[in-house]
Design an enzyme around this catalytic site. Structure first.
Site, PDB file in Angstrom:
ATOM      1  N   ILE A   1     -89.581  71.159 -29.713  1.00  0.00           N
ATOM      2  CA  ILE A   1     -89.598  72.002 -28.478  1.00  0.00           C
ATOM      3  C   ILE A   1     -88.171  72.252 -27.997  1.00  0.00           C
ATOM      4  CG2 ILE A   1     -90.554  72.052 -26.083  1.00  0.00           C
ATOM      5  CD1 ILE A   1     -92.548  71.927 -28.077  1.00  0.00           C
ATOM      6  N   LYS A   2     -88.123  73.675 -27.707  1.00  0.00           N
ATOM      7  CA  LYS A   2     -86.715  74.141 -27.356  1.00  0.00           C
ATOM      8  C   LYS A   2     -86.656  74.120 -25.746  1.00  0.00           C
ATOM      9  CE  LYS A   2     -84.638  77.501 -29.141  1.00  0.00           C
ATOM     10  NZ  LYS A   2     -84.516  78.850 -29.638  1.00  0.00           N
ATOM     11  N   ILE A   3     -85.557  73.286 -25.275  1.00  0.00           N
ATOM     12  CA  ILE A   3     -85.247  72.950 -23.920  1.00  0.00           C
ATOM     13  C   ILE A   3     -83.996  73.550 -23.695  1.00  0.00           C
ATOM     14  CG2 ILE A   3     -85.423  71.398 -21.927  1.00  0.00           C
ATOM     15  CD1 ILE A   3     -87.461  69.603 -23.454  1.00  0.00           C
TER      16      ILE A   3
ATOM     17  N   SER B   1     -87.007  79.888 -33.338  1.00  0.00           N
ATOM     18  CA  SER B   1     -87.695  81.012 -32.169  1.00  0.00           C
ATOM     19  C   SER B   1     -87.225  81.369 -31.128  1.00  0.00           C
ATOM     20  CB  SER B   1     -89.234  81.186 -32.399  1.00  0.00           C
ATOM     21  OG  SER B   1     -89.353  80.143 -31.476  1.00  0.00           O
TER      22      SER B   1
END
Length: 949
Positions: free
Chosen positions: A145-147, A49
């Site tokens: 978790i997108k970082i 997403s």
């Protein structure tokens, strides 16, 4: 989507060792079985997403309407909180759909990615904090978790992995930065091993963005070819190849690392490799095959995340062949050629990372803006609305300021109490007002106890004794809400004028009154001497010590706290030392008198919380009401010279203007700059106004817009608006303008929380009262001119400019000093009653209409704790006429050598001395004899001397 067979290009990708993740999420897509169908047919093995996807889904998807209403009916939520509630649920649903893949692949696939806020991409600690928070909120083992892959985020990635949080490192362009990210992953796993923790469940992908590199490179190639570059052929041979070569080299570096002994030691304990994920694989150049970046980047242990349109294209005509494994040598050759030809890939990848972070922020702005709009639509008339009607050039400047605030992440920084939003001074210590409403709700029981005590005793009156921030807010509440049926009448006394004090004394039932003594510092002169006076008055009325009839509102540790304890006050309410007086209306300084008056404090604060949420750190500048107001005010003053702020209010909320005067003047009027506010002015025709005005309409209910405001707007004056649906929204107006003032202070480049020149006036007053206590009289002063009942005083410089003639001569000379862009301040140290208020209004409008400048009508000493700061510390554009008079009667102050009349005289003289020391154009006129006659004569002379202007 159609079913897939084993011969489908999409299914054949799995045979090549590549997983397809879908770059798309939406609630109906998940709940109607569409995602499950792709998963069941082994087409999609994960989901990613991003803000743009959620903006389209949550911001515009009808399926979120019902849940939005339900959430907002339960409690006040900001746009960010609302987004997170909705997004977390979507992510959880998608995780549940993909759980069978997660389990069947032994945690290799089946992940759903959820992005931390891009606003904090360059803040390691904030990124890690948010990664932890989102990990806990979603609570699914197959979450990633997108970082963003910034230099600052490397440490956050390492620590998140060490804590067992799955990470999708996104926005990778540079191979060198990728090496750091891969090292962070490995180091994080090693840290877990060192702590004796399992690593077989920790997963990560490194997301390389592909097509954007070719977009940049190809544009440079085309430019150089068009310019006739001698190496045009070699350059054109690289079109559409550099991005794939860059990704291919990254893949082969990955293969080298995973074959190392270091990695094998981790693999032996169950570690998964950090797979490369190819993102941005839809083609941007129509000359290329639409599945180019899918076909060229197929390889073992990789992931490709595809939007639905690219997924369908590859399903239709893609060719699944493993090409990555054999492409290393050619890829290195392409990158060598690019370097030889000066295409500067390193510079381009750095630029792309910067642009990518900025683009994600813009997408997040759009997302949160859409959610905020949805929230406002649901809340409807529960929220006041803010409007800015600005000339085109000013509107463009405000938009530019919005972009800067977004780019510099200033709204979040303001909420995090970052002093660098202003001057990097002591500002961080004065931001307690941000959570005052929330703090008030936490202390609601104390306010309820006070309200119950008032009912139990059956008090008829409540008399508040305070100045400035302690009095102006409660005065607005009383003027707006009036007396509650069966409750007491709230009176607010903020003057040392003996006639004014006597009027209030006679207006209350001294034997049946609750007295609230309100002083933040506890050392302010006026509340202390008012306490001394009314303590004795109540004592006489009761025939005993009135201890239980007194309540204190003060900061902890103040002299007032000790005095309240010594006198046995029934209640002491403690202010927050991190809230300045003018920001204190939503703190105990406003809530205590509200509770005593019988107002519903809980309902009031819950209403305020709706506006607090509207101004939250997650609400973008373009839809944040506090930021919108503040930017408009700040930009109008700094870029367009419009620093005179004129409030025009509906009668029922007209008292808000005086509170706003203090807030703006005391917060911004310093260091030679500031916003100069004007309350109570009856609007005139456009012709009487200069180009230094901003008009702020405070409108209640369904009243039409004032036709005079329309006329002003039509000729180019900026008109800002606060539209309150109900009087109860006055609390929302308080917070919106507090926030706006802080924002405007940042634009002005000043500290909006100090008030240096107010303190100077206090010092001068103290000197004079101490002198009186010692000698029995104030230091002698000599007028420079006199004409019957009018006597004139000034410092040497002002006196020299005005001459020694009659009243007409002196006043005429004084007002000849008024020029374009100036304003006039009438500073009357007389009782503030209806007749005197009307006199000031008549005179100010006459001066405005004839001199075409802004005019202020103030009463002393009240204004000293309000606009006095701006008059002394703001721009030197004020021309002041101070008016003093003989008191018809004076009042003694118990246990003090001086009277209230002496204090008022000392305050007037101290005020004038500071004005003079600041080089202000100031004149004092003293009226002897009957005050009404003296005022009438003064008005006549003023009218005569400016008649021909």
């Amino acid at each position: 989507m159609a079913n897939d067979t084993e011969k489908s290009p999409l299914n054949q990708l799995a045979r090549c060792g590549q997983s397809i993740w879908l770059d798309f999420i939406r609630r109906d897509f998940t709940t109607n079985g569409s995602l499950k169908e792709l998963v069941d047919h082994n087409v999609v093995r994960g989901v990613t997403s991003n803000p743009s996807i959620f903006e389209k889904a949550i911001g515009h998807g009808a399926e979120y309407e019902e849940e939005t209403r339900a959430l907002l009916a339960q409690k006040s939520l900001s746009a960010g909180e609302l987004y997170e509630h909705l997004a977390v649920e979507d992510i959880q649903h998608a995780c549940d759909v993909l759980a069978p893949v997660f389990n069947a692949t032994n945690k290799r696939d089946g992940y759903v990615s959820f992005e931390v806020s891009p606003y904090i991409a360059h803040d390691q600690d904030a990124t890690l904090h948010e990664a932890r928070r989102l990990w806990r909120a979603v609570a699914r083992d197959n979450l990633m978790i997108k970082i963003p892959a910034t230099v600052e985020a490397v440490g956050a990635v390492r620590q998140a992995i060490a804590e067992g949080i799955n990470v999708n490192v996104t926005l990778l362009f540079s191979i060198e930065l990728y090496k750091d990210i891969l090292e962070a992953y490995i180091a994080g796993l090693e840290a877990r091993v060192a702590q004796g923790k399992a690593i077989d469940h920790v997963a990560s992908v490194a997301s390389f963005f592909v097509s954007r590199i070719d977009t940049k490179i190809d544009a440079e190639i085309d430019r150089r070819v068009a310019d006739g570059d001698l190496q045009a052929g070699a350059l054109q041979a690289l079109r559409g190849k550099v991005a794939i070569a860059n990704a291919t080299c990254a893949y082969h570096y990955y293969k080298e690392v995973t074959e190392s002994e270091r990695w094998k030691a981790l693999a032996a304990q169950g570690a998964q490799t950090q797979r490369l994920l190819w993102a941005s694989t839809s083609t941007k150049d129509k000359a290329y095959r639409d599945v180019l970046y899918v076909e060229e980047l197929i390889g073992d242990a990789t992931v490709n995340t595809l939007p639905p349109i690219t997924l369908e294209a590859f399903r239709d005509h893609g060719v699944a062949q493993p090409r990555l494994a054999e492409g290393a040598e050619e890829a290195r050759h392409v990158l060598t050629q690019a370097d030889r030809l000066g295409l500067k890939l390193d510079d381009i990848t750095d630029t792309l990372l910067t642009e990518g972070c900025a683009a994600f922020c813009l997408s997040f702005d759009a997302l949160l803006g859409a959610v905020a709009a949805r929230r406002e639509a649901v809340l409807g008339e529960k929220l006041l609305t803010v409007s800015n009607a600005l000339p085109d050039d000013m509107a463009a400047s405000v938009v530019a300021a919005e972009k800067e605030w977004s780019r510099e992440d200033k709204i979040r920084r303001l909420w995090e109490r970052d002093a660098s939003v202003w001057t990097n001074g002591s500002e961080s210590k004065w931001l307690g007002w941000l959570t005052a409403a929330q703090d008030g709700l936490a202390n609601i029981d104390a306010y309820n106890r006070l309200a119950q005590d008032v009912k139990t005793h059956g008090y008829k009156d409540v008399l508040l004794l305070g100045m400035g921030g302690s009095s102006l807010g409660p005065e607005v509440l009383e003027k707006t809400f009036g007396r509650v049926d069966g409750g007491p009448t709230l009176h607010v006394l903020d003057s040392t004028d003996p006639q004014q004090i006597a009027t209030f004394r006679d207006a209350v039932d001294l034997g049946n009154t609750l007295f609230i003594v309100s002083s933040k510092s506890g050392s302010t002169l006026e509340p202390n001497i008012l306490l001394a006076y009314f303590w004795e008055q109540a004592k006489k009325a009761l025939g005993r010590e009135p201890s239980e009839r007194f309540v204190a509102v003060t900061d902890p540790g103040s002299a007032m706290e000790q005095k309240a304890k010594d006198h046995g006050f029934s209640h002491i309410f403690y202010g927050n030392p991190e809230i300045g007086g003018r920001y204190s209306v939503l703190s105990p300084f406003g809530l205590t008198p509200a509770a005593a008056a019988g107002y519903d404090v809980r309902a009031f604060l819950e209403n305020v919380q709706l506006m607090v949420a509207s101004c939250d750190a997650t609400v973008p500048a373009m839809v944040n009401p506090g930021v919108q107001l503040g930017l408009a005010l700040g930009v109008a003053a700094t870029s367009f010279g419009r620093d005179k702020i004129t409030f025009v209010a509906s009668p029922e909320i007209a008292s808000l203007g005086a509170w706003l005067e203090q807030l703006l003047a005391e917060s911004t009027g310093k260091r030679g700059t500031g916003l100069i506010p004007f309350d109570g002015e009856t609007l005139g025709e456009p012709s009487v106004y200069g180009q230094d005005r901003v008009f702020v309409e405070l409108r209640l209910g369904h009243e039409p817009v004032d036709s005079r405001l329309k006329a002003l707007r039509e000729v180019g004056h900026p008109v800002l608006g606060l539209h309150l649906q109900t009087p109860e929204q006055i609390g929302q107006a308080f917070f919106a303008f507090e926030f706006a003032t802080a924002v405007a202070g940042s634009i002005l480049g000043i500290d909006p929380f100090d008030q240096p020149d107010v303190e100077f006036s206090k010092v001068e007053t103290r000197k004079l009262t101490e002198a009186y206590a010692e000698t029995g009289h104030l230091p002698e002063e000599v007028p420079f001119a006199s004409d019957g009942s009018l006597t004139f005083y000034a410092d040497d410089k002002n006196a020299a400019a005005l001459g020694t003639g009659d009243a007409a001569s002196v006043l005429g000379a004084h007002f000849k000093r008024v020029g374009a862009g100036d304003y006039i301040g009438l500073l009357a140290y007389i009782e503030r009653n209806s007749s005197h208020t009307q006199w000031e209004q008549d005179v100010r409008l006459m001066l405005r209409d004839r001199l075409h400048v802004a005019t202020a009508a103030q009463f002393g000493p009240r204004f000293l704790h309000s606009t006095g700061q701006a008059y002394k510390g703001g721009p030197n554009s004020g021309v002041f006429l101070q008016i003093t008079a003989e008191d018809a009667a004076d009042l003694a102050i118990p246990h003090h050598a001086y009277t209230f009349g002496v204090v008022k005289a000392a305050q007037a003289r101290g005020d004038f001395d500071v004005l003079a020391s600041r080089g202000r154009r100031a004149l004092r006129v003293h009226i002897t004899g009957p005050l009404s006659e003296g005022l009438e004569r003064l008005a006549k002379v003023l009218s005569d001397v400016v008649k021909g202007a």
